[in-house]
Structure formats: C-alpha cells, structure tokens
Design a protein around this motif. Structure first.
Motif, PDB file in Angstrom:
ATOM      1  N   PHE A  65      41.413  41.675  36.929  1.00  0.00           N
ATOM      2  CA  PHE A  65      41.620  41.070  38.014  1.00  0.00           C
ATOM      3  C   PHE A  65      40.312  40.068  38.221  1.00  0.00           C
ATOM      4  O   PHE A  65      40.564  39.037  38.813  1.00  0.00           O
ATOM      5  CB  PHE A  65      41.627  41.867  39.180  1.00  0.00           C
ATOM      6  N   LEU A  66      39.280  40.553  37.829  1.00  0.00           N
ATOM      7  CA  LEU A  66      37.982  39.646  38.004  1.00  0.00           C
ATOM      8  C   LEU A  66      38.134  38.371  37.141  1.00  0.00           C
ATOM      9  O   LEU A  66      37.607  37.258  37.555  1.00  0.00           O
ATOM     10  CB  LEU A  66      36.823  40.448  37.612  1.00  0.00           C
ATOM     11  N   CYS A  67      38.649  38.713  35.757  1.00  0.00           N
ATOM     12  CA  CYS A  67      39.088  37.241  35.021  1.00  0.00           C
ATOM     13  C   CYS A  67      39.741  36.375  35.949  1.00  0.00           C
ATOM     14  O   CYS A  67      39.871  35.266  35.694  1.00  0.00           O
ATOM     15  CB  CYS A  67      39.463  37.955  33.888  1.00  0.00           C
ATOM     16  N   MET A  68      40.928  36.831  36.432  1.00  0.00           N
ATOM     17  CA  MET A  68      41.912  36.321  36.876  1.00  0.00           C
ATOM     18  C   MET A  68      41.287  35.348  38.198  1.00  0.00           C
ATOM     19  O   MET A  68      41.517  34.150  38.600  1.00  0.00           O
ATOM     20  CB  MET A  68      43.007  36.910  37.671  1.00  0.00           C
ATOM     21  N   LEU A  69      40.480  36.077  38.961  1.00  0.00           N
ATOM     22  CA  LEU A  69      39.593  35.374  40.093  1.00  0.00           C
ATOM     23  C   LEU A  69      38.772  34.277  39.465  1.00  0.00           C
ATOM     24  O   LEU A  69      38.587  33.220  40.135  1.00  0.00           O
ATOM     25  CB  LEU A  69      38.663  36.447  40.781  1.00  0.00           C
ATOM     26  N   ALA A  70      38.068  34.476  38.353  1.00  0.00           N
ATOM     27  CA  ALA A  70      37.268  33.580  37.701  1.00  0.00           C
ATOM     28  C   ALA A  70      38.030  32.304  37.245  1.00  0.00           C
ATOM     29  O   ALA A  70      37.727  31.123  37.520  1.00  0.00           O
ATOM     30  CB  ALA A  70      36.275  34.119  36.386  1.00  0.00           C
ATOM     31  N   VAL A  71      39.200  32.411  36.658  1.00  0.00           N
ATOM     32  CA  VAL A  71      40.149  31.348  36.276  1.00  0.00           C
ATOM     33  C   VAL A  71      40.546  30.714  37.516  1.00  0.00           C
ATOM     34  O   VAL A  71      40.403  29.337  37.520  1.00  0.00           O
ATOM     35  CB  VAL A  71      41.186  31.932  35.501  1.00  0.00           C
ATOM     36  N   THR A  72      40.725  31.464  38.629  1.00  0.00           N
ATOM     37  CA  THR A  72      41.252  30.667  39.998  1.00  0.00           C
ATOM     38  C   THR A  72      40.080  29.741  40.503  1.00  0.00           C
ATOM     39  O   THR A  72      40.408  28.710  41.068  1.00  0.00           O
ATOM     40  CB  THR A  72      41.649  31.635  40.869  1.00  0.00           C
TER      41      THR A  72
ATOM     42  N   ILE B 255      48.786  54.293  36.285  1.00  0.00           N
ATOM     43  CA  ILE B 255      49.482  53.514  37.362  1.00  0.00           C
ATOM     44  C   ILE B 255      49.153  52.033  36.948  1.00  0.00           C
ATOM     45  O   ILE B 255      50.388  51.320  37.069  1.00  0.00           O
ATOM     46  CB  ILE B 255      48.965  53.903  38.664  1.00  0.00           C
ATOM     47  N   LEU B 256      47.835  51.798  36.937  1.00  0.00           N
ATOM     48  CA  LEU B 256      47.385  50.540  36.479  1.00  0.00           C
ATOM     49  C   LEU B 256      47.401  50.103  35.211  1.00  0.00           C
ATOM     50  O   LEU B 256      46.246  50.114  34.623  1.00  0.00           O
ATOM     51  CB  LEU B 256      46.271  50.147  37.109  1.00  0.00           C
ATOM     52  N   THR B 257      48.442  50.152  34.323  1.00  0.00           N
ATOM     53  CA  THR B 257      48.539  49.804  32.832  1.00  0.00           C
ATOM     54  C   THR B 257      48.475  48.244  32.808  1.00  0.00           C
ATOM     55  O   THR B 257      48.354  47.473  33.644  1.00  0.00           O
ATOM     56  CB  THR B 257      49.815  50.406  32.229  1.00  0.00           C
TER      57      THR B 257
ATOM     58  N   THR C 243      49.509  42.762  34.268  1.00  0.00           N
ATOM     59  CA  THR C 243      50.003  41.287  33.921  1.00  0.00           C
ATOM     60  C   THR C 243      51.270  40.866  34.949  1.00  0.00           C
ATOM     61  O   THR C 243      51.184  39.975  35.447  1.00  0.00           O
ATOM     62  CB  THR C 243      50.617  41.424  32.638  1.00  0.00           C
ATOM     63  N   LYS C 244      52.033  41.976  35.471  1.00  0.00           N
ATOM     64  CA  LYS C 244      53.105  41.779  36.375  1.00  0.00           C
ATOM     65  C   LYS C 244      52.598  41.253  37.842  1.00  0.00           C
ATOM     66  O   LYS C 244      53.174  40.407  38.541  1.00  0.00           O
ATOM     67  CB  LYS C 244      54.047  43.089  36.484  1.00  0.00           C
ATOM     68  N   ILE C 245      51.582  41.924  38.179  1.00  0.00           N
ATOM     69  CA  ILE C 245      50.773  41.764  39.379  1.00  0.00           C
ATOM     70  C   ILE C 245      50.224  40.199  39.436  1.00  0.00           C
ATOM     71  O   ILE C 245      50.460  39.608  40.483  1.00  0.00           O
ATOM     72  CB  ILE C 245      49.744  42.830  39.597  1.00  0.00           C
ATOM     73  N   GLY C 246      49.683  39.785  38.132  1.00  0.00           N
ATOM     74  CA  GLY C 246      49.095  38.557  38.280  1.00  0.00           C
ATOM     75  C   GLY C 246      50.287  37.630  38.386  1.00  0.00           C
ATOM     76  O   GLY C 246      49.861  36.389  38.962  1.00  0.00           O
ATOM     77  N   LEU C 247      51.243  37.771  37.512  1.00  0.00           N
ATOM     78  CA  LEU C 247      52.165  36.750  37.675  1.00  0.00           C
ATOM     79  C   LEU C 247      53.204  36.625  38.960  1.00  0.00           C
ATOM     80  O   LEU C 247      53.524  35.623  39.420  1.00  0.00           O
ATOM     81  CB  LEU C 247      53.601  37.315  36.627  1.00  0.00           C
ATOM     82  N   ALA C 248      53.098  37.829  39.631  1.00  0.00           N
ATOM     83  CA  ALA C 248      53.778  37.880  40.870  1.00  0.00           C
ATOM     84  C   ALA C 248      52.908  37.227  42.248  1.00  0.00           C
ATOM     85  O   ALA C 248      53.543  36.359  42.867  1.00  0.00           O
ATOM     86  CB  ALA C 248      53.958  39.468  41.347  1.00  0.00           C
ATOM     87  N   VAL C 249      51.444  37.380  41.880  1.00  0.00           N
ATOM     88  CA  VAL C 249      50.727  36.711  42.750  1.00  0.00           C
ATOM     89  C   VAL C 249      50.840  35.078  42.628  1.00  0.00           C
ATOM     90  O   VAL C 249      50.769  34.293  43.588  1.00  0.00           O
ATOM     91  CB  VAL C 249      49.072  37.138  42.542  1.00  0.00           C
TER      92      VAL C 249
END
Length: 331
Positions: free
Chosen positions: A81-88, A154-156, A161-167
């Motif tokens: 999630f931190l990597c997703m935040l960095a890309v954003t 729970i958080l596999t 990946t699904k959470i990131g795509l949903a966001v």
C-alpha cells in the motif's frame, strides 16, 4: 431617416460580428494559465521552493519503491500500500509541476483544451485514489493490530491487488464526469484561467452556462470520497485505539501504536490542508486569490514530499534498509 437606417445596419453588423466571435470561442482550442495573479514578478523566486519540493518528492518516492522492491522482508500488505501511495504521489506532483514551472520560467501559459481536461482528470482522480489508499492502509493496520493471527490469511497479495484496483476504479468512475461535462459547456466569456493548473471549478467557471450541475456534482464527489473515507478511517482507528489501550504493558502499547503512527501523520498532512483548500475555494470569497492558488499548489506538492520522509523516519524497517544501502556504498 437615412441616418437611422445606417445606424441600424452598423448595429446589426456589430451584433453579427459579436455573435461570430462568441460562436468561434464556444469550443476554445487552448486555455491560458495565468500562474499566480498579483505575484507575476515573484514567479521565478516562487519556482525555487516548488522545484525543490518536487525534486524531494521524486527522490523520496522512488527511494521508497526501490527499497520495498529490493528488500524481501518488506513484501507485506503495509508496504505494498505504501508503494501505491508513492506512485500516486508521483503522478499527482508530476501532473501539475512541469506546466507550472514552464509558466514561471518561460511564460508558457497556453495549454491545449484536451490537455487541460486530461490534467483535470488526473489531478482529481489521483487525489481520490490517495484518499482510498489511506482507507486501505487503515484497514491493514486494523487487521494487523486487532486480529494479528489472521492478517496474512485476510490480506493476501491477491486481496491487496483487488483493493488497489477497486480504489483506482472508484476514483476514475467518480471523476470521469468532470472532464466529460466540462467539454459540453459553451465557453464564450474567456479562455483565461487564473491558476497554475486546470482545476475543475476554475475551468467550468469560464462557461457561459448554468454550471450548477458541475458544482453540485463536485460537492457530491467530495462527500462520497472525503466524508466516507474519513468515516471508515475513524472507525478503524477507534477500534485500533481500543485494542492498544487494552494491552497489558505500557511498552507494548507504545510499540503497537508506533506501527501506525506514521500512517496517522500522513493522513493529517493530506486531509487537513485538503479540507482547508476546498472550503476556501467554495466559500472563501474574502481570501486573496494569490493565497488560494499558492495553497492549492502546496497541497499537491507538500504531501508527496512529506510522505516518504515520514515513513522513512518513523518506519524502522525502511530506515534500517536505507542505512544499509548508504553504508554499503561508503564501504
């Protein structure tokens, strides 16, 4: 009588010329970005801190991506999630600053109509993405602290990946009407935007039509994104704090709270300036225009610069990995 006829003909000619100009301007090919009105003489000086913050944001966020990629022990949901935040953050800061600097340094104020709407879409989409990632990170901390034995099940990686795509999908669908509706408006007043980038309301205010649809929809999106996300984050942290305070020893409580301290800091750095910028734009008629534009730029530059610093300083695993990289280079 002849003079009266002559005046009528001249009047009709002027009216037709005016109508022709309006009809030609209905779909402008370019907009003109003024930069920061009233501070034109200081544009070069303002560009120095802007450029410095952008360079720090680029360096810091790429460093986060590099460290997480090269350190197997960091291949966990929190760091994904931190990597997703960095890309954003990289997308957000890059969406505005190159054009802003071209205005400050080269007086290159023109921006194509389609490019303006594209910039508008990216800015508002990735602001919503960043808010969604904070919710995902709060969920990760909630599961890690309140139900640690089931965290890995729970958080596999698949769920992350699904959470990131949903966001990303949620943000894109909510923001897509912004440029779509803005393209439909007739623009016959002016093509001059008193801003450094194509912000949604700043663009549609130029339309010579009733823009209440855009204004109300903007409020709806803000409510859906900010209000709901802040609500879910608050619920998560309420449960987290209840679990922390129920721990037996003070050292354990401090250590557990430290795992989500950096997340709490970046949330405050994002939402507080964002809400201030939103309310001053909508309701702050007495706020000077140059102050609003400066703050709107800082809001998109400061969090991308601060986020990697906060996580680098407060997250032990990232700090240790970064120290090993520099120690290895010096040795």
């Amino acid at each position: 009588m002849q003079e009266r006829v002559l005046y009528l003909r001249v009047g009709c000619l002027l009216c037709s010329m005016s109508d022709a100009n309006i009809s030609n301007f209905t779909n402008p090919s370019t907009f003109i970005l003024l930069g920061i009105p009233g501070l034109e003489a200081a544009h070069v000086w303002i560009s120095i801190p802007f450029c410095t913050m952008y360079a720090m944001a680029i360096l810091g966020n790429f460093t986060i991506l590099f460290i997480v990629k090269t350190e197997p022990s960091l291949h966990e949901p929190m760091y994904y999630f931190l990597c997703m935040l960095a890309v954003t953050d990289l997308v957000l800061s890059t969406s505005i600053l190159p054009k802003t600097l071209s205005i400050f340094w080269f007086s290159s104020r023109e921006i194509d109509f389609s490019a303006c709407l594209t910039q508008l879409f990216f800015i508002h989409t990735f602001l919503a993405v960043e808010s969604g990632i904070f919710v995902a990170m709060a969920l990760d901390r909630y599961v890690a602290i309140c139900d640690p034995l089931r965290h890995s099940t729970i958080l596999t990686n698949h769920v992350v990946t699904k959470i990131g795509l949903a966001v990303l999908l949620r943000s894109s669908l909510l923001v897509f009407p912004y440029p779509f509706v803005a393209r439909q408006w007739p623009y016959c007043r002016s093509n001059i935007i008193a801003h450094t980038y194509c912000e949604h309301i700043a663009v549609v205010k130029l339309a010579c039509a009733d823009i209440r649809v855009s204004s109300y929809y903007g409020l709806f999106v803000t409510f859906c994104v900010i209000s709901l996300d802040v609500f879910f984050i608050s619920v998560s942290y309420t449960q987290i704090l209840r679990t922390i305070f129920s721990l037996p020893t003070k050292d354990t409580r401090l250590k557990t709270f430290g795992t989500c301290g950096s997340h709490f800091c970046v949330i405050l750095a994002f939402y507080i300036p964002g809400l201030f910028s939103f309310f001053t734009q909508r309701f702050g008629q007495n706020v000077p225009l140059h102050f609003h534009i400066l703050f709107a730029n800082l809001y998109l530059l400061v969090p991308p610069m601060l986020n990697p610093i906060i996580y680098g300083v407060r997250t032990k695993q990232i700090r240790n990995r970064l120290l090993r990289v520099f120690t290895h280079k010096w040795i």
